[in-house]
Design an enzyme around this catalytic site. Structure first.
Site, PDB file in Angstrom:
ATOM      1  CD  GLU A   1      -1.684  -2.417   1.549  1.00 22.06           C
ATOM      2  OE1 GLU A   1      -0.526  -2.593   1.981  1.00 22.06           O
ATOM      3  OE2 GLU A   1      -2.524  -3.328   1.459  1.00 22.06           O
TER       4      GLU A   1
ATOM      5  CG  HIS B   1      -9.681  -6.848   7.524  1.00 19.31           C
ATOM      6  ND1 HIS B   1      -8.842  -7.567   8.326  1.00 19.31           N
ATOM      7  CD2 HIS B   1      -9.259  -7.073   6.254  1.00 19.31           C
ATOM      8  CE1 HIS B   1      -7.957  -8.206   7.580  1.00 19.31           C
ATOM      9  NE2 HIS B   1      -8.176  -7.921   6.322  1.00 19.31           N
TER      10      HIS B   1
END
Lengths: 340, 325
Positions: free
Chosen positions: B61, B130
């Site tokens: 990322e 998450h």
């Protein structure tokens, strides 16, 4: 004949070019010395990192680039690159002093010089953080089918950051025309190479990604120029990344605030390194080859020193920003919430 | 009449429309191409636009966000998908320390026209790593814009505006919204400006100030309050940064009471900023303290029973309303 054999490199450049290279290196050195002076005077604040000792790397590599077309990005040791690429030295000096005539009107400072007209992409303060960004600049060149080469300088300290490996991977995966130029000056701030790198040959880190990689001598401007020309040409031609580890040495501390060099290296080591001074080396080569006399070189020294003096005085005459400018350029189209 | 679409399809349509409008727009992210996107927002795009503009990235990322920033600084308009916004934490240095600072540090020489989008907030039993609602964290950082639309219409209009904006925009899509249906205006030029709140339901007795999926929770609460004879106005903030205090203040001036509802952890969350601003700017209008309803201050648990306990519901809003009177 003996002299020519002793210094064969001189033959590869014209006397005019040799003088030009010498002048560029001397200019950088005087510029950086003046910055140190301004720092001691309190006219430059914060963190400031000079390029003293590393001039041959920047000068030699810049020679291989197409001005106004190819891209350069580096970290916070960022005065030399824009100066070599055609940036206005007054604007660079004024920025280090936080003045309105600086490239960022005093909002960036020494670590954040940018000159997009000359395609210098900065000027970044987080070690390793600019590597993916430089990779993105190369991404654009590929996306737009332009044959620009991007040179992304990083230090040996930055070479350990995770995003650097992420960038190597994507640059190789996507065939991006970028040169990762590791300026290995042997120290990550105050930590010597052998204490921060499991394998001190940093160029090898490109190999697992399939990136053509090599190590070159960064203290010899003629050698850097020759190697850079070959590498830049290869990248432009093949549209793939390249990793080059350039071995050099910084004579000053990590930053202007680093006054404790003896904590990580001895005076004897510094004296030995001074024998490899890239400016002295080129001077000797030129004199030996008859390309210039010592008097010629001294004249250049005086001219460049004087030129820097004028730049400094002009920069110092530039005003500080008005407090009302504090909200400018947070956004392109609005101001943030105002007030304390 | 316009077409009815799900929130997911509205975002997808906005992406496609912007890619068709401007060749410099591309999208990158993990599994968005050949795999069609984890939440299927990018379904079909790889086939239509190919690997040049719909780019499968490695799972890195920070690296690909940085590449997007560099590409934005040099002439492109990237859309970055975070598989979930929780993963943007790995890219925080690139977003906060780089993208958000470029325009300022360069003295206006460069800008970063990019959108970072993805599901933010709890989906269903994705547990602690998450399920983050990070929009408030991003809204803390000058240089970014942050939007959190609640309907397909707002998502479509705001997404197009975000892509066209010259500043980095965080565009958060609560995963619970993807299947929500709504009508899009029959107008290809339809956009929603960043920085404008909307009144999702008019009322006179109190203002429920919220964004993203909490708008639907507040609408349900307002419905139930109406049954009790209480008229609640629902203010959909839509844009956290910039924040439209004008619309919020006008609502509070009318209702004299406010409850701020947000899914992020209650303590130190963005709802606290809104509540504080209402306190500062609407003090004379208020008949009661401004209350906050936020997510429980715990990592999001896996058990569905515990997870639901964490997320504000219409019940939690009603409980707060009881404390207002």
């Amino acid at each position: 004949m003996a002299k020519a054999a002793k210094a064969p490199k001189e033959l590869s450049e014209t006397p005019e070019k040799l003088i030009d290279l010498y002048r560029q290196m001397v200019f950088i050195r005087f510029f950086e010395k003046k910055c140190n002076f301004a720092y001691r005077q309190g006219k430059i604040g914060g963190y400031m990192h000079t390029y003293i000792g590393m001039e041959a790397t920047g000068v030699g590599f810049n020679e291989a680039l197409r001005p106004g077309w190819d891209n350069v990005i580096t970290a916070y040791r960022d005065h030399a690159q824009p100066l070599l690429m055609g940036s206005d030295p007054l604007k660079v000096m004024a920025e280090t002093m936080g003045r309105v005539d600086g490239y960022s009107n005093g909002k960036g400072g020494s670590m954040h010089i940018y000159d997009f007209e000359n395609r210098f992409f900065g000027g970044w303060g987080i070690v390793g953080g600019h590597i993916p960004i430089g990779t993105g600049v190369a991404f654009t060149a590929k996306y737009k089918k332009e044959d620009r080469v991007t040179v992304c300088y990083l230090g040996d300290g930055a070479a350990n950051q995770g995003v650097v490996f992420e960038s190597y991977n994507m640059a190789a995966l996507w065939d991006l025309p970028i040169i990762y130029a590791i300026e290995n000056n042997e120290f990550a701030m105050g930590t010597r190479l052998e204490y921060h790198a499991s394998d001190t040959e940093l160029y090898k880190r490109g190999i697992p990604f399939g990136i053509k990689s090599e190590r070159i001598d960064g203290m010899d401007v003629l050698q850097v120029k020759e190697d850079a020309a070959r590498i830049v040409e290869w990248v432009r031609e093949n549209q793939k990344p390249y990793l080059v580890e350039i071995m050099n040495y910084r004579y000053e501390g990590h930053g202007a605030a680093d006054n404790d060099r003896q904590l990580y290296r001895t005076k004897e080591e510094e004296e030995e390194a001074m024998l490899r001074d890239p400016i002295g080396r080129l001077a000797r080569q030129m004199v030996d080859a008859g390309a210039a006399t010592e008097a010629d070189l001294e004249k250049i020294d005086d001219e460049e020193e004087e030129r820097v003096e004028v730049i400094f005085e002009q920069a110092d005459a530039s005003p500080h920003p008005d407090p009302s400018e504090v909200y400018d350029h947070v956004y392109t189209d609005m101001t943030p919430e105002m007030g304390h | 009449m316009g077409v009815e679409l799900t929130y997911r399809d509205a975002v997808a349509k906005a992406i496609v429309d912007e890619m068709n409008r401007d060749d410099s727009v591309y999208i990158m992210g993990e599994d968005i191409g050949r795999y069609q996107g984890t939440f299927r927002v990018t379904q079909g795009m790889f086939d239509d636009y190919g690997p040049k503009r719909v780019i499968d990235t490695p799972i890195t990322e920070a690296g690909f966000t940085g590449i997007a920033i560099g590409s934005a600084m040099s002439g492109l308009r990237p859309i970055v998908e975070m598989m979930t916004m929780s993963f943007s934490i790995l890219a925080l240095d690139q977003i906060l320390n780089h993208a958000a600072k470029v325009h300022y540090m360069t003295g206006g020489q460069a800008s970063v026209p990019m959108v970072i989008r993805g599901p933010g907030g709890a989906a269903k039993q994705l547990s602690a790593q998450h399920s983050h609602s990070l929009e408030g964290w991003f809204a803390h950082c000058p240089g970014l814009k942050v939007v959190a639309p609640s309907t397909p219409e707002c998502a479509y209009g705001l997404f197009k505006t975000s892509v066209r904006d010259d500043n980095p925009v965080i565009f958060t899509e609560n995963p619970g919204l993807y299947t929500v249906k709504g009508e899009l205006p029959d107008d290809d030029d339809f956009t929603v400006p960043i920085g404008k709140a909307r009144i999702a339901r008019e009322g006179t007795d109190m203002s429920l100030v919220c964004y993203s999926r909490m708008v639907h929770v507040c609408l349900e609460a307002a419905e139930r309050l109406a049954e009790q004879g209480i008229s609640a106005e629902v203010v959909d903030v839509r844009s956290l940064l910039p924040l439209d205090m004008e619309t919020i203040s006008a609502s509070v001036a009318k209702t004299n009471r406010a409850v701020v509802v947000y899914e992020d952890w209650k303590f130190g969350g963005f709802g606290g900023e809104i509540a504080s601003r209402i306190g500062e700017e609407c003090f004379d209008d208020l008949d009661a303290p401004v209350l906050r309803v936020g997510g429980l201050n715990v990592p999001t648990p896996y058990s569905r029973v515990l997870e639901l306990e964490c997320i504000p519901s219409a019940d939690s809003v009603l409980a707060a309303v009881e404390r207002l009177s």
